[in-house]
Design a protein around this motif. Sequence first.
Motif, PDB file in Angstrom:
ATOM      1  N   GLY A 229       0.812  -1.213   0.000  1.00 26.40           N
ATOM      2  CA  GLY A 229       0.000   0.000   0.000  1.00 26.40           C
ATOM      3  C   GLY A 229       0.842   1.257   0.000  1.00 26.40           C
ATOM      4  N   LEU A 230       1.883   1.287   0.850  1.00 25.82           N
ATOM      5  CA  LEU A 230       2.762   2.460   0.892  1.00 25.82           C
ATOM      6  C   LEU A 230       3.495   2.652  -0.429  1.00 25.82           C
ATOM      7  CD1 LEU A 230       4.365   2.263   4.447  1.00 25.82           C
ATOM      8  CD2 LEU A 230       3.051   4.153   3.520  1.00 25.82           C
ATOM      9  N   VAL A 231       4.027   1.569  -0.985  1.00 26.67           N
ATOM     10  CA  VAL A 231       4.765   1.658  -2.244  1.00 26.67           C
ATOM     11  C   VAL A 231       3.838   2.105  -3.364  1.00 26.67           C
ATOM     12  CG1 VAL A 231       6.019   0.312  -3.973  1.00 26.67           C
ATOM     13  CG2 VAL A 231       6.534   0.014  -1.548  1.00 26.67           C
ATOM     14  N   TYR A 232       2.639   1.553  -3.418  1.00 22.43           N
ATOM     15  CA  TYR A 232       1.668   1.914  -4.451  1.00 22.43           C
ATOM     16  C   TYR A 232       1.306   3.394  -4.343  1.00 22.43           C
ATOM     17  CZ  TYR A 232      -2.440   1.578  -7.459  1.00 22.43           C
ATOM     18  OH  TYR A 232      -3.346   1.753  -8.469  1.00 22.43           O
ATOM     19  N   GLU A 233       1.084   3.843  -3.105  1.00 24.40           N
ATOM     20  CA  GLU A 233       0.712   5.247  -2.878  1.00 24.40           C
ATOM     21  C   GLU A 233       1.839   6.199  -3.281  1.00 24.40           C
ATOM     22  OE1 GLU A 233       0.037   8.157   0.953  1.00 24.40           O
ATOM     23  OE2 GLU A 233      -0.460   6.036   1.152  1.00 24.40           O
ATOM     24  N   HIS A 234       3.071   5.908  -2.847  1.00 20.44           N
ATOM     25  CA  HIS A 234       4.177   6.830  -3.092  1.00 20.44           C
ATOM     26  C   HIS A 234       4.755   6.714  -4.504  1.00 20.44           C
ATOM     27  CE1 HIS A 234       4.562   8.696   0.850  1.00 20.44           C
ATOM     28  NE2 HIS A 234       4.211   7.532   1.357  1.00 20.44           N
ATOM     29  N   SER A 235       4.488   5.611  -5.203  1.00 20.94           N
ATOM     30  CA  SER A 235       4.962   5.505  -6.587  1.00 20.94           C
ATOM     31  C   SER A 235       3.943   6.062  -7.567  1.00 20.94           C
ATOM     32  CB  SER A 235       5.268   4.045  -6.936  1.00 20.94           C
ATOM     33  OG  SER A 235       4.080   3.285  -7.004  1.00 20.94           O
TER      34      SER A 235
ATOM     35  N   GLU B  42      11.475  -2.718  -7.216  1.00 21.80           N
ATOM     36  CA  GLU B  42      11.223  -2.041  -8.489  1.00 21.80           C
ATOM     37  C   GLU B  42      11.156  -0.536  -8.290  1.00 21.80           C
ATOM     38  OE1 GLU B  42       7.851  -1.872 -12.032  1.00 21.80           O
ATOM     39  OE2 GLU B  42       7.773  -3.466 -10.539  1.00 21.80           O
ATOM     40  N   MET B  43      10.511  -0.112  -7.212  1.00 24.16           N
ATOM     41  CA  MET B  43      10.435   1.315  -6.925  1.00 24.16           C
ATOM     42  C   MET B  43      11.834   1.878  -6.680  1.00 24.16           C
ATOM     43  SD  MET B  43       8.297   3.191  -3.952  1.00 24.16           S
ATOM     44  CE  MET B  43       8.069   4.937  -3.901  1.00 24.16           C
ATOM     45  N   TYR B  44      12.676   1.124  -5.975  1.00 26.43           N
ATOM     46  CA  TYR B  44      14.039   1.560  -5.674  1.00 26.43           C
ATOM     47  C   TYR B  44      14.855   1.753  -6.955  1.00 26.43           C
ATOM     48  CZ  TYR B  44      18.732   1.517  -3.662  1.00 26.43           C
ATOM     49  OH  TYR B  44      20.020   1.838  -3.319  1.00 26.43           O
TER      50      TYR B  44
ATOM     51  N   THR C 218       3.871  -1.969  -6.952  1.00 24.38           N
ATOM     52  CA  THR C 218       3.715  -2.360  -5.547  1.00 24.38           C
ATOM     53  C   THR C 218       4.981  -3.046  -5.055  1.00 24.38           C
ATOM     54  OG1 THR C 218       2.741  -4.476  -6.161  1.00 24.38           O
ATOM     55  CG2 THR C 218       1.212  -2.634  -5.711  1.00 24.38           C
ATOM     56  N   SER C 219       6.001  -3.130  -5.906  1.00 23.53           N
ATOM     57  CA  SER C 219       7.262  -3.780  -5.554  1.00 23.53           C
ATOM     58  C   SER C 219       8.247  -2.752  -5.013  1.00 23.53           C
ATOM     59  CB  SER C 219       7.856  -4.473  -6.778  1.00 23.53           C
ATOM     60  OG  SER C 219       9.184  -4.862  -6.520  1.00 23.53           O
TER      61      SER C 219
ATOM     62  N   TYR D 126      11.147   6.864  -4.151  1.00 25.19           N
ATOM     63  CA  TYR D 126      11.587   6.015  -3.037  1.00 25.19           C
ATOM     64  C   TYR D 126      12.157   6.887  -1.914  1.00 25.19           C
ATOM     65  CZ  TYR D 126      14.049   2.339  -0.483  1.00 25.19           C
ATOM     66  OH  TYR D 126      14.488   1.485   0.497  1.00 25.19           O
ATOM     67  N   SER D 127      13.008   7.846  -2.268  1.00 23.74           N
ATOM     68  CA  SER D 127      13.596   8.743  -1.270  1.00 23.74           C
ATOM     69  C   SER D 127      12.528   9.582  -0.573  1.00 23.74           C
ATOM     70  CB  SER D 127      14.616   9.668  -1.914  1.00 23.74           C
ATOM     71  OG  SER D 127      15.681   8.931  -2.428  1.00 23.74           O
ATOM     72  N   LEU D 128      11.577  10.074  -1.343  1.00 24.30           N
ATOM     73  CA  LEU D 128      10.491  10.866  -0.753  1.00 24.30           C
ATOM     74  C   LEU D 128       9.645  10.010   0.188  1.00 24.30           C
ATOM     75  CD1 LEU D 128       9.391  12.999  -3.843  1.00 24.30           C
ATOM     76  CD2 LEU D 128      10.624  13.784  -1.805  1.00 24.30           C
ATOM     77  N   MET D 129       9.424   8.754  -0.159  1.00 29.64           N
ATOM     78  CA  MET D 129       8.657   7.859   0.698  1.00 29.64           C
ATOM     79  C   MET D 129       9.387   7.639   2.021  1.00 29.64           C
ATOM     80  SD  MET D 129       7.517   3.894   0.053  1.00 29.64           S
ATOM     81  CE  MET D 129       9.208   3.341  -0.063  1.00 29.64           C
ATOM     82  N   ILE D 130      10.701   7.405   1.972  1.00 31.99           N
ATOM     83  CA  ILE D 130      11.483   7.203   3.193  1.00 31.99           C
ATOM     84  C   ILE D 130      11.419   8.450   4.068  1.00 31.99           C
ATOM     85  CG2 ILE D 130      13.830   6.865   4.087  1.00 31.99           C
ATOM     86  CD1 ILE D 130      12.612   4.297   3.013  1.00 31.99           C
TER      87      ILE D 130
END
Length: 166
Positions: free
Chosen positions: A39-45, A54-56, A50-51, A63-67
Amino acid sequence: MAITKKQTKKRAPSHALFWTLLKETPGYDPQYKDVIKEGLVYEHSGGRTTSLSEMYTKYPREYSLMIEAMKGTPEQRKNRYEDSADLARKRVIAAICQWVDKLGYTFESQEAKVRYVIGIACRAANCGNFNAIPESRLSAIYNLYCKRNSVDINGNLELDFPVLPN
């Protein structure tokens, strides 16, 4: 004989910081960690994946903004990291004080000794403000002075002998 290039195997990142921050999110349940991660990966990408891996690789900015978003507000960050930085500063002061005592220096007061020690730490870090020294540098200074403290400066009369000129 043929010269070959040394092949290096590229390892996938562990995403340890992501998993640590995920455990600190409100409402975290270990049973649903994969669902929360997706959910977090899907939201921030932006709905692109959702991987986490893959996002990295494909979306490093997101990815940096999500962290950074997972770290929380500036007040939460300060509360989380201030304790470890304070502990690192105290350890550096203690290690350098032990080294100064080992050398036999004397001071008129404990405050003068601490000021002297803070000056040594600032010179070691090439920084004018002791509180501005980054935690990674504090750790390096602490390790340096622990190593210096472990070396015996008195010598051993049975093993030490004068070096004669040639």
